[in-house]
Scaffold this motif. Structure first.
Motif, PDB file in Angstrom:
ATOM      1  N   HIS A 190      -8.460  39.871  45.425  1.00  0.00           N
ATOM      2  CA  HIS A 190      -8.201  38.573  44.796  1.00  0.00           C
ATOM      3  C   HIS A 190      -8.892  38.520  43.439  1.00  0.00           C
ATOM      4  O   HIS A 190     -10.114  38.644  43.344  1.00  0.00           O
ATOM      5  CB  HIS A 190      -8.704  37.437  45.689  1.00  0.00           C
ATOM      6  CG  HIS A 190      -7.966  37.315  46.984  1.00  0.00           C
ATOM      7  ND1 HIS A 190      -6.897  36.463  47.166  1.00  0.00           N
ATOM      8  CD2 HIS A 190      -8.132  37.968  48.165  1.00  0.00           C
ATOM      9  CE1 HIS A 190      -6.446  36.578  48.398  1.00  0.00           C
ATOM     10  NE2 HIS A 190      -7.173  37.482  49.029  1.00  0.00           N
TER      11      HIS A 190
ATOM     12  N   SER B  81      -7.255  35.686  53.742  1.00  0.00           N
ATOM     13  CA  SER B  81      -6.333  35.655  52.603  1.00  0.00           C
ATOM     14  C   SER B  81      -5.328  34.523  52.748  1.00  0.00           C
ATOM     15  O   SER B  81      -4.980  33.846  51.766  1.00  0.00           O
ATOM     16  CB  SER B  81      -5.598  36.994  52.480  1.00  0.00           C
ATOM     17  OG  SER B  81      -6.487  38.023  52.102  1.00  0.00           O
TER      18      SER B  81
ATOM     19  N   LEU C  63     -11.635  34.037  42.746  1.00  0.00           N
ATOM     20  CA  LEU C  63     -12.196  33.524  43.990  1.00  0.00           C
ATOM     21  C   LEU C  63     -13.287  32.508  43.671  1.00  0.00           C
ATOM     22  O   LEU C  63     -13.915  32.569  42.610  1.00  0.00           O
ATOM     23  CB  LEU C  63     -12.800  34.658  44.826  1.00  0.00           C
ATOM     24  CG  LEU C  63     -11.849  35.581  45.584  1.00  0.00           C
ATOM     25  CD1 LEU C  63     -12.641  36.690  46.265  1.00  0.00           C
ATOM     26  CD2 LEU C  63     -11.030  34.815  46.616  1.00  0.00           C
TER      27      LEU C  63
END
Length: 241
Positions: free
Chosen positions: A71, A42, A74
């Motif tokens: 997320h 991350s 991505l």
């Protein structure tokens, strides 16, 4: 020629070594960053521009798929696991592909084709502007706009650029299928020419500077209409003189 920044999220050192060896052979990646935890991954995603993620499912006690859930945006993700039952959950998260370990290099190439929308074969990689071809034991980049013509050499081929050439581990027949037809056309049994590098031509030959290459009768129909039109113009000129 675009190169890619890759992130590998994997806690097995042996798996990392194998995957990096495969990727380094392709000469497609500018950087390959390795993280062994989801927290590290991350942080990398916040600090670096990443174009592709290889994500193991079982990362210590964590589930690697949590990285995808955490997320919203991505780059393409290729999920890896030794267990087939993770495949359904992976595809539910809209990942690019799922590879079950152990995977072969051929299987990896198929995943890269899908994730990066490029065309990779065992001995070559083709993108919009270039082709990587095996020269001895390494893939070498050949920009399309720098190739003059390609000459058959048995099961190999010679790629000519200016006054130099390289012998590549592909036959002319294979290269004919791999190269974009809008730029490259086969003109006889032994030659493929870059149409943009042709400096002049007549009914029977094309010229790349001082190099004369004969156009075989069976290949003439494969040339663009502009060549057939010029051939007619040459005939008309000959008949009028």
């Amino acid at each position: 020629m675009k190169t890619y920044n890759c992130l590998i999220v994997e806690d097995s050192e042996a798996s990392v070594v194998l995957l990096k060896n495969y990727l380094n052979d392709l000469a497609l990646f500018e950087t390959i960053t390795v993280c062994s935890t989801l927290d590290e991954a991350s942080l990398v995603l916040m600090q670096q521009a990443i174009d592709l993620i290889f994500l193991d499912v079982e990362i210590h006690t964590d589930n690697g798929l949590d990285l995808v859930k955490q997320h919203k945006t991505l780059p393409p993700v290729i999920v890896m696991s030794a267990h087939a039952h993770y495949a359904v959950n992976s595809y539910d998260l809209d990942v690019s592909d799922y590879m079950q370990k152990p995977f072969t290099k051929a299987r990896l190439l198929r995943s890269l084709n899908r994730a990066l929308n490029i065309s990779i074969e065992r001995e070559s990689v083709t993108t919009e502007q270039a082709i990587f071809l095996k020269v001895r034991r390494r893939l070498k980049k050949f920009m399309f706009n720098e190739i003059d013509y390609i000459e058959a050499l048995g099961i190999y081929a010679k790629i000519h650029s200016g006054k130099t050439f390289e012998v590549v581990n592909e036959s002319l027949a294979v290269l004919e299928k791999r190269l974009p037809t809008k730029l490259f056309r086969r003109v006889n049994k032994s030659f493929i020419v870059n149409l943009e590098r042709i400096t002049s031509y007549n009914q029977n030959n094309v010229f790349i500077d001082e190099e004369k290459i004969q156009v075989g009768s069976t290949y003439r129909d494969n040339l663009p209409n502009i060549f057939r039109g010029l051939e007619n113009a040459v005939k008309d000129l000959d008949e009028s003189t």
